[in-house]
Design a protein around this motif. Sequence first.
Motif, PDB file in Angstrom:
ATOM      1  N   GLU A  27      68.604  17.842  95.118  1.00 17.95           N
ATOM      2  CA  GLU A  27      67.997  16.536  94.825  1.00 17.95           C
ATOM      3  C   GLU A  27      68.903  15.404  95.311  1.00 17.95           C
ATOM      4  N   CYS A  28      70.205  15.567  95.082  1.00 22.81           N
ATOM      5  CA  CYS A  28      71.159  14.546  95.547  1.00 22.81           C
ATOM      6  C   CYS A  28      71.183  14.467  97.072  1.00 22.81           C
ATOM      7  N   MET A  29      71.126  15.643  97.725  1.00 23.37           N
ATOM      8  CA  MET A  29      71.118  15.670  99.181  1.00 23.37           C
ATOM      9  C   MET A  29      69.907  14.967  99.757  1.00 23.37           C
ATOM     10  N   ASN A  30      68.754  15.199  99.134  1.00 26.29           N
ATOM     11  CA  ASN A  30      67.526  14.540  99.611  1.00 26.29           C
ATOM     12  C   ASN A  30      67.634  13.026  99.465  1.00 26.29           C
ATOM     13  N   GLU A  31      68.236  12.589  98.346  1.00 31.30           N
ATOM     14  CA  GLU A  31      68.402  11.153  98.121  1.00 31.30           C
ATOM     15  C   GLU A  31      69.360  10.560  99.154  1.00 31.30           C
ATOM     16  N   GLN A  32      70.470  11.296  99.402  1.00 28.16           N
ATOM     17  CA  GLN A  32      71.441  10.833 100.398  1.00 28.16           C
ATOM     18  C   GLN A  32      70.839  10.813 101.800  1.00 28.16           C
ATOM     19  N   LYS A  33      70.004  11.802 102.073  1.00 26.06           N
ATOM     20  CA  LYS A  33      69.369  11.873 103.386  1.00 26.06           C
ATOM     21  C   LYS A  33      68.502  10.652 103.648  1.00 26.06           C
ATOM     22  N   LYS A  34      67.754  10.216 102.593  1.00 30.03           N
ATOM     23  CA  LYS A  34      66.909   9.028 102.748  1.00 30.03           C
ATOM     24  C   LYS A  34      67.756   7.800 103.051  1.00 30.03           C
ATOM     25  N   TRP A  35      68.892   7.659 102.323  1.00 33.97           N
ATOM     26  CA  TRP A  35      69.772   6.513 102.551  1.00 33.97           C
ATOM     27  C   TRP A  35      70.397   6.550 103.945  1.00 33.97           C
ATOM     28  N   ILE A  36      70.783   7.744 104.369  1.00 30.71           N
ATOM     29  CA  ILE A  36      71.395   7.879 105.705  1.00 30.71           C
ATOM     30  C   ILE A  36      70.394   7.506 106.786  1.00 30.71           C
ATOM     31  N   GLU A  37      69.155   7.965 106.645  1.00 29.96           N
ATOM     32  CA  GLU A  37      68.120   7.642 107.636  1.00 29.96           C
ATOM     33  C   GLU A  37      67.878   6.144 107.689  1.00 29.96           C
ATOM     34  N   LEU A  38      67.864   5.509 106.493  1.00 33.19           N
ATOM     35  CA  LEU A  38      67.644   4.064 106.437  1.00 33.19           C
ATOM     36  C   LEU A  38      68.797   3.307 107.107  1.00 33.19           C
ATOM     37  N   LEU A  39      70.028   3.733 106.790  1.00 34.11           N
ATOM     38  CA  LEU A  39      71.196   3.072 107.390  1.00 34.11           C
ATOM     39  C   LEU A  39      71.265   3.307 108.898  1.00 34.11           C
ATOM     40  N   ALA A  40      70.881   4.514 109.330  1.00 35.78           N
ATOM     41  CA  ALA A  40      70.896   4.820 110.759  1.00 35.78           C
ATOM     42  C   ALA A  40      69.954   3.898 111.516  1.00 35.78           C
ATOM     43  N   LYS A  41      68.777   3.643 110.915  1.00 39.26           N
ATOM     44  CA  LYS A  41      67.818   2.746 111.563  1.00 39.26           C
ATOM     45  C   LYS A  41      68.399   1.339 111.689  1.00 39.26           C
ATOM     46  N   LYS A  42      69.068   0.892 110.611  1.00 37.53           N
ATOM     47  CA  LYS A  42      69.653  -0.453 110.650  1.00 37.53           C
ATOM     48  C   LYS A  42      70.778  -0.546 111.686  1.00 37.53           C
ATOM     49  N   VAL A  43      71.623   0.485 111.726  1.00 39.54           N
ATOM     50  CA  VAL A  43      72.734   0.487 112.681  1.00 39.54           C
ATOM     51  C   VAL A  43      72.223   0.515 114.110  1.00 39.54           C
ATOM     52  N   ASN A  44      71.224   1.366 114.364  1.00 42.65           N
ATOM     53  CA  ASN A  44      70.649   1.446 115.716  1.00 42.65           C
ATOM     54  C   ASN A  44      70.054   0.114 116.134  1.00 42.65           C
ATOM     55  N   ALA A  45      69.386  -0.551 115.183  1.00 44.73           N
ATOM     56  CA  ALA A  45      68.776  -1.846 115.490  1.00 44.73           C
ATOM     57  C   ALA A  45      69.858  -2.873 115.833  1.00 44.73           C
ATOM     58  N   LEU A  46      70.973  -2.840 115.092  1.00 42.34           N
ATOM     59  CA  LEU A  46      72.055  -3.785 115.360  1.00 42.34           C
ATOM     60  C   LEU A  46      72.726  -3.498 116.698  1.00 42.34           C
ATOM     61  N   GLU A  47      72.937  -2.211 117.022  1.00 42.27           N
ATOM     62  CA  GLU A  47      73.598  -1.850 118.270  1.00 42.27           C
ATOM     63  C   GLU A  47      72.781  -2.249 119.482  1.00 42.27           C
ATOM     64  N   LYS A  48      71.452  -2.217 119.328  1.00 40.35           N
ATOM     65  CA  LYS A  48      70.593  -2.593 120.457  1.00 40.35           C
ATOM     66  C   LYS A  48      70.661  -4.083 120.724  1.00 40.35           C
ATOM     67  N   THR A  49      70.904  -4.864 119.682  1.00 40.96           N
ATOM     68  CA  THR A  49      70.891  -6.313 119.835  1.00 40.96           C
ATOM     69  C   THR A  49      72.284  -6.919 119.917  1.00 40.96           C
ATOM     70  N   TYR A  50      73.149  -6.465 119.040  1.00 41.64           N
ATOM     71  CA  TYR A  50      74.505  -7.013 118.971  1.00 41.64           C
ATOM     72  C   TYR A  50      75.525  -5.885 118.930  1.00 41.64           C
ATOM     73  N   GLY A  51      76.758  -6.216 119.236  1.00 38.00           N
ATOM     74  CA  GLY A  51      77.825  -5.220 119.146  1.00 38.00           C
ATOM     75  C   GLY A  51      78.970  -5.573 120.062  1.00 38.00           C
ATOM     76  N   ALA A  52      80.101  -4.919 119.874  1.00 34.24           N
ATOM     77  CA  ALA A  52      81.306  -5.209 120.645  1.00 34.24           C
ATOM     78  C   ALA A  52      81.358  -4.394 121.925  1.00 34.24           C
TER      79      ALA A  52
END
Length: 463
Positions: A280-305
């Motif tokens: 149950e904890c893994m499934n919850e963490q997986k959802k958070w990781i997927e959400l964060l991955a989407k945000k990070v990918n969106a930021l890398e496409k637009t901004y980044g060093a």
Amino acid sequence: MTESPLNIPVYEGSMVSLRSSVPSIARLRQVTDLAKRKIEPEPKWKNGQLESKYQCLACNSYLKFPIQFEDCGHHVCSNCLPDIMRIAPRCPSCQQPISRDKIVNDKILQKEIQNLNVYCSNQDKGCDWKGILKDFPVHIEKCGFLSFECVNGCGGRFEKRFLTKHQTEDCPKRKVICEFCKTNIIFEDEIPHLNICTEFKIPCPNKCSNQEFKRGQIQNHLENECPKQALSCPFTECGCEYRGQRLDITKHIKESPGLHLNIAGKTISIQKKLLQTFEECMNEQKKWIELLAKKVNALEKTYGAQYIWKIDHYQERLQDARSNKKTTLFSPPFLTSRHGYRLALAICLDGDGKAKGKYISLFICICRGDYDALLSWPFSHHVTFTLLDQCEDIDNRRPIIYSVKPNACKENKPFLGRPVTERNASFGAQKFTDVETMTSFEYIKDDTIFIKVEIDNEEMIII
């Protein structure tokens, strides 16, 4: 020994031609150190003491290749002469000045000296050799009473006749071979070596038998074979606290099947609940990781060093650079972060300045941005350029990397300071890579290259 132009012998490289038409003071100084007599064993003279006429006036030893001063008739060794001529060209005995043109090799006296009757210098130690001086050097090389230091480095000195036995049988520094692992070791280290030698045989610590085992195999014996080795019950993880010898463990398992089955069942039940909770904890963490991955990918496409610049129509652009039609290409501007520095790349495909025609020049420039008032100046962040290899096999890619650390000094303000025009002067790598390298590997593919730039933002202010 060689003969000088005037038949004055040169001994041990110590003599120079004293009647040279152009005397060289520098040359005399060069041989000063060599003029010192090599330390050699002195023979014992048959008459007890060497007659004075056979002695060198400079070193007081017997004359070797005697040199006579014609003006006064005195003699010195040929290898003492350079020092005499360098320090003060006077006879050591009568102090009469010496003329270079009046120095001769006294071969008659040399022959007389070489035929003097002598004994071995080791006569007091028991050597019974006797002969003439001419044969003494040959004997002394073989004399068994001559002392030498041990070549093994133990610090001892031994007569030649005992040296071989010492070095092979008695010396604590002599090399020996371990009879177990066949390794070369120093004799005095033999006991410490045997204490760790993996091939040395030792008895079982549990004294399970009279058999001995190699030290490197004893751990395997204890873990898998020794009947007296103390072990824990295989159901220890389930809660069984029994511990005993290997044979007793087997008996314990046979006598307590019900106990082990009961605690194993409880353990499985507990593990099942834990696994369910973990899942149950893994499934919850997986959802958070997927959400964060989407945000990070969106930021890398637009901004980044970092920024990747795709340059197509490479051959056409290269020809334009070579014909000076368009020597420099600029990339679209990019930001180091959402509100960071605004930068752009510049490339000269046929080189810039002294690198023209030989190298590709790659630069970066700071462009005027909307948030410059909030940033730190001058710009001082590490910049890394990379020419990407487009080989399909990722493991065989060989990118070309070049790093630049800006020097934030006053002279570099036009490059690193806050822009007052649309963009600052460019800085970077004038010799990024040679032109011929571009045709190696797969840097150019489908007439396209990719340039990657990364900006170190570890100490960068993020607004």
